[in-house]
Design a protein around this motif. Structure first.
Motif, PDB file in Angstrom:
ATOM      1  N   THR A 184      -0.142  10.358 -10.141  1.00  0.00           N
ATOM      2  CA  THR A 184      -1.307  10.882 -10.857  1.00  0.00           C
ATOM      3  C   THR A 184      -1.517  12.352 -10.565  1.00  0.00           C
ATOM      4  O   THR A 184      -2.108  13.077 -11.377  1.00  0.00           O
ATOM      5  N   GLU A 185      -1.061  12.824  -9.400  1.00  0.00           N
ATOM      6  CA  GLU A 185      -1.191  14.232  -9.078  1.00  0.00           C
ATOM      7  C   GLU A 185      -0.212  15.082  -9.895  1.00  0.00           C
ATOM      8  O   GLU A 185      -0.406  16.287 -10.047  1.00  0.00           O
ATOM      9  N   VAL A 186       0.845  14.448 -10.412  1.00  0.00           N
ATOM     10  CA  VAL A 186       1.821  15.160 -11.240  1.00  0.00           C
ATOM     11  C   VAL A 186       1.306  15.335 -12.666  1.00  0.00           C
ATOM     12  O   VAL A 186       1.415  16.413 -13.253  1.00  0.00           O
ATOM     13  N   VAL A 187       0.708  14.277 -13.223  1.00  0.00           N
ATOM     14  CA  VAL A 187       0.342  14.314 -14.638  1.00  0.00           C
ATOM     15  C   VAL A 187      -0.894  15.165 -14.908  1.00  0.00           C
ATOM     16  O   VAL A 187      -1.227  15.397 -16.081  1.00  0.00           O
TER      17      VAL A 187
ATOM     18  N   PHE B 229       0.831  -1.203   0.000  1.00  0.00           N
ATOM     19  CA  PHE B 229       0.000   0.000   0.000  1.00  0.00           C
ATOM     20  C   PHE B 229       0.866   1.254   0.000  1.00  0.00           C
ATOM     21  O   PHE B 229       0.476   2.284  -0.551  1.00  0.00           O
ATOM     22  N   GLY B 230       2.037   1.180   0.599  1.00  0.00           N
ATOM     23  CA  GLY B 230       2.964   2.298   0.509  1.00  0.00           C
ATOM     24  C   GLY B 230       3.363   2.568  -0.934  1.00  0.00           C
ATOM     25  O   GLY B 230       3.423   3.718  -1.382  1.00  0.00           O
ATOM     26  N   TYR B 231       3.603   1.496  -1.700  1.00  0.00           N
ATOM     27  CA  TYR B 231       3.942   1.667  -3.111  1.00  0.00           C
ATOM     28  C   TYR B 231       2.739   2.119  -3.925  1.00  0.00           C
ATOM     29  O   TYR B 231       2.886   2.846  -4.918  1.00  0.00           O
ATOM     30  N   LEU B 232       1.539   1.705  -3.515  1.00  0.00           N
ATOM     31  CA  LEU B 232       0.338   2.195  -4.195  1.00  0.00           C
ATOM     32  C   LEU B 232       0.188   3.703  -3.989  1.00  0.00           C
ATOM     33  O   LEU B 232      -0.313   4.412  -4.866  1.00  0.00           O
TER      34      LEU B 232
ATOM     35  N   PHE C  37      -7.303   6.377  -8.633  1.00  0.00           N
ATOM     36  CA  PHE C  37      -7.895   6.922  -7.415  1.00  0.00           C
ATOM     37  C   PHE C  37      -8.954   5.977  -6.844  1.00  0.00           C
ATOM     38  O   PHE C  37      -9.026   5.788  -5.626  1.00  0.00           O
ATOM     39  N   VAL C  38      -9.775   5.374  -7.710  1.00  0.00           N
ATOM     40  CA  VAL C  38     -10.804   4.444  -7.227  1.00  0.00           C
ATOM     41  C   VAL C  38     -10.165   3.228  -6.574  1.00  0.00           C
ATOM     42  O   VAL C  38     -10.588   2.800  -5.480  1.00  0.00           O
ATOM     43  N   VAL C  39      -9.135   2.653  -7.216  1.00  0.00           N
ATOM     44  CA  VAL C  39      -8.437   1.498  -6.634  1.00  0.00           C
ATOM     45  C   VAL C  39      -7.782   1.889  -5.309  1.00  0.00           C
ATOM     46  O   VAL C  39      -7.867   1.160  -4.308  1.00  0.00           O
TER      47      VAL C  39
ATOM     48  N   PHE D 249      -7.661  12.380 -16.728  1.00  0.00           N
ATOM     49  CA  PHE D 249      -8.899  12.067 -16.019  1.00  0.00           C
ATOM     50  C   PHE D 249      -9.141  10.567 -15.875  1.00  0.00           C
ATOM     51  O   PHE D 249      -9.256  10.061 -14.763  1.00  0.00           O
ATOM     52  N   TRP D 250      -9.183   9.832 -16.990  1.00  0.00           N
ATOM     53  CA  TRP D 250      -9.616   8.441 -16.914  1.00  0.00           C
ATOM     54  C   TRP D 250      -8.603   7.552 -16.199  1.00  0.00           C
ATOM     55  O   TRP D 250      -8.982   6.760 -15.325  1.00  0.00           O
ATOM     56  N   VAL D 251      -7.324   7.663 -16.555  1.00  0.00           N
ATOM     57  CA  VAL D 251      -6.309   6.856 -15.859  1.00  0.00           C
ATOM     58  C   VAL D 251      -6.207   7.284 -14.401  1.00  0.00           C
ATOM     59  O   VAL D 251      -6.141   6.454 -13.483  1.00  0.00           O
ATOM     60  N   ASP D 252      -6.192   8.598 -14.166  1.00  0.00           N
ATOM     61  CA  ASP D 252      -6.107   9.092 -12.796  1.00  0.00           C
ATOM     62  C   ASP D 252      -7.299   8.632 -11.965  1.00  0.00           C
ATOM     63  O   ASP D 252      -7.158   8.260 -10.793  1.00  0.00           O
ATOM     64  N   THR D 253      -8.487   8.673 -12.549  1.00  0.00           N
ATOM     65  CA  THR D 253      -9.678   8.259 -11.813  1.00  0.00           C
ATOM     66  C   THR D 253      -9.631   6.779 -11.484  1.00  0.00           C
ATOM     67  O   THR D 253     -10.006   6.358 -10.380  1.00  0.00           O
ATOM     68  N   LEU D 254      -9.167   5.955 -12.417  1.00  0.00           N
ATOM     69  CA  LEU D 254      -9.036   4.522 -12.155  1.00  0.00           C
ATOM     70  C   LEU D 254      -8.090   4.268 -10.989  1.00  0.00           C
ATOM     71  O   LEU D 254      -8.400   3.480 -10.077  1.00  0.00           O
TER      72      LEU D 254
END
Length: 267
Positions: free
Chosen positions: A201-204, A191-194, A231-233, A224-229
């Motif tokens: 994602t906050e950079v891109v 989870f640390g690596y997650l 974030f949901v995980v 949006f789409w990759v970042d949202t995925l």
């Protein structure tokens, strides 16, 4: 002579009776209240932003003024009712910050980590949710405004909602470092690596301030789409791990007990 603490009565079998027992006798009741408040907040957040206001997925950044005015008109009621709910539930964010801060207190790291995390993520509510909600509510309440002003409100709302993530980056970095440095293994190392994935994602998202089309626009595949995925995980993972933390909590020091051990406060 100090009084000897009495053991709580056995838990009843009925659902409501068991709930009442937890409320009166469960030493973890405050932790459970915080966990359920956090869980309910994220469910309501998804309903408000995805179903009611239609902010997720975001509309097109290249629309002209006439189309933006039409978007406010089409979503007028959803924006007002949805963000009205958003303003009412925004205080529930504190429950998530508090529970994550509490988890850091069980780690072997400095107490500066939880205090820094709570401070950073308390500030992040403004760009992450409230600023876009305020701007879009202002636009929806006055659909007769100058189209140029509505266009500015529209751009400002979605650029801040998708592209202003610096505070999240710092807060995620603090949590990541705490997990990786922790010797008590309150959270697993994966989870640390997650957290690193979520941090990246906050950079891109930064290019949304530059691009109107393509994968780096505010509705783009990457920003949006990759970042949202991710974030949901990430969110599903920390909600699950925080529940396991509450189940394992023994109010002691050091390593938390395994879930296989009996727990009086298990729910």
């Amino acid at each position: 002579m100090s009084a000897v603490p009495t053991a709580p009565p056995p838990r009843p079998a009925g659902r409501w009776a068991r709930l009442g027992w937890h409320w009166r006798h469960d030493p973890k009741i405050e932790l459970w209240i915080m966990w359920w408040a956090m869980f309910c907040f994220y469910q309501l957040f998804g309903v408000v932003f995805a179903l009611m206001t239609r902010v997720m997925p975001p509309p097109k950044p290249w629309w002209g003024q006439a189309r933006i005015v039409q978007w406010f008109s089409d979503n007028h009621d959803g924006l007002l009712w949805g963000f009205g709910i958003c303003f009412l539930i925004s205080g529930l964010v504190a429950s998530c910050n508090a529970l994550i801060g509490y988890s850091m207190r069980r780690m072997s790291v400095s107490r500066a980590f939880p205090y820094a995390y709570i401070a950073i993520y308390s500030l992040s509510t403004l760009p992450g949710m409230l600023l876009a909600a305020i701007l879009l509510t202002v636009g929806a309440m006055r659909p007769d405004r100058d189209p140029a002003i509505l266009s500015w409100i529209y751009d400002a709302a979605f650029m801040t909602f998708v592209g202003t993530m610096g505070v999240f980056l710092v807060g995620t970095a603090i949590w990541m470092l705490a997990i990786l440095l922790d010797r008590n293994r309150v959270f697993p190392l994966w989870f640390g690596y997650l957290n690193i994935c979520n941090l990246l994602t906050e950079v891109v998202v930064a290019p949304v301030w530059i691009f109107q089309e393509g994968p780096f626009a505010w509705n783009g595949v990457i920003t949006f789409w990759v970042d949202t995925l991710v974030f949901v995980v990430y969110t599903a993972a920390f909600i699950t791990l925080l529940r396991r933390l509450v189940l394992r909590e023994d109010f002691g020091e050091g390593v938390l007990p395994d879930l296989a051990a009996p727990s009086a406060g298990r729910a």
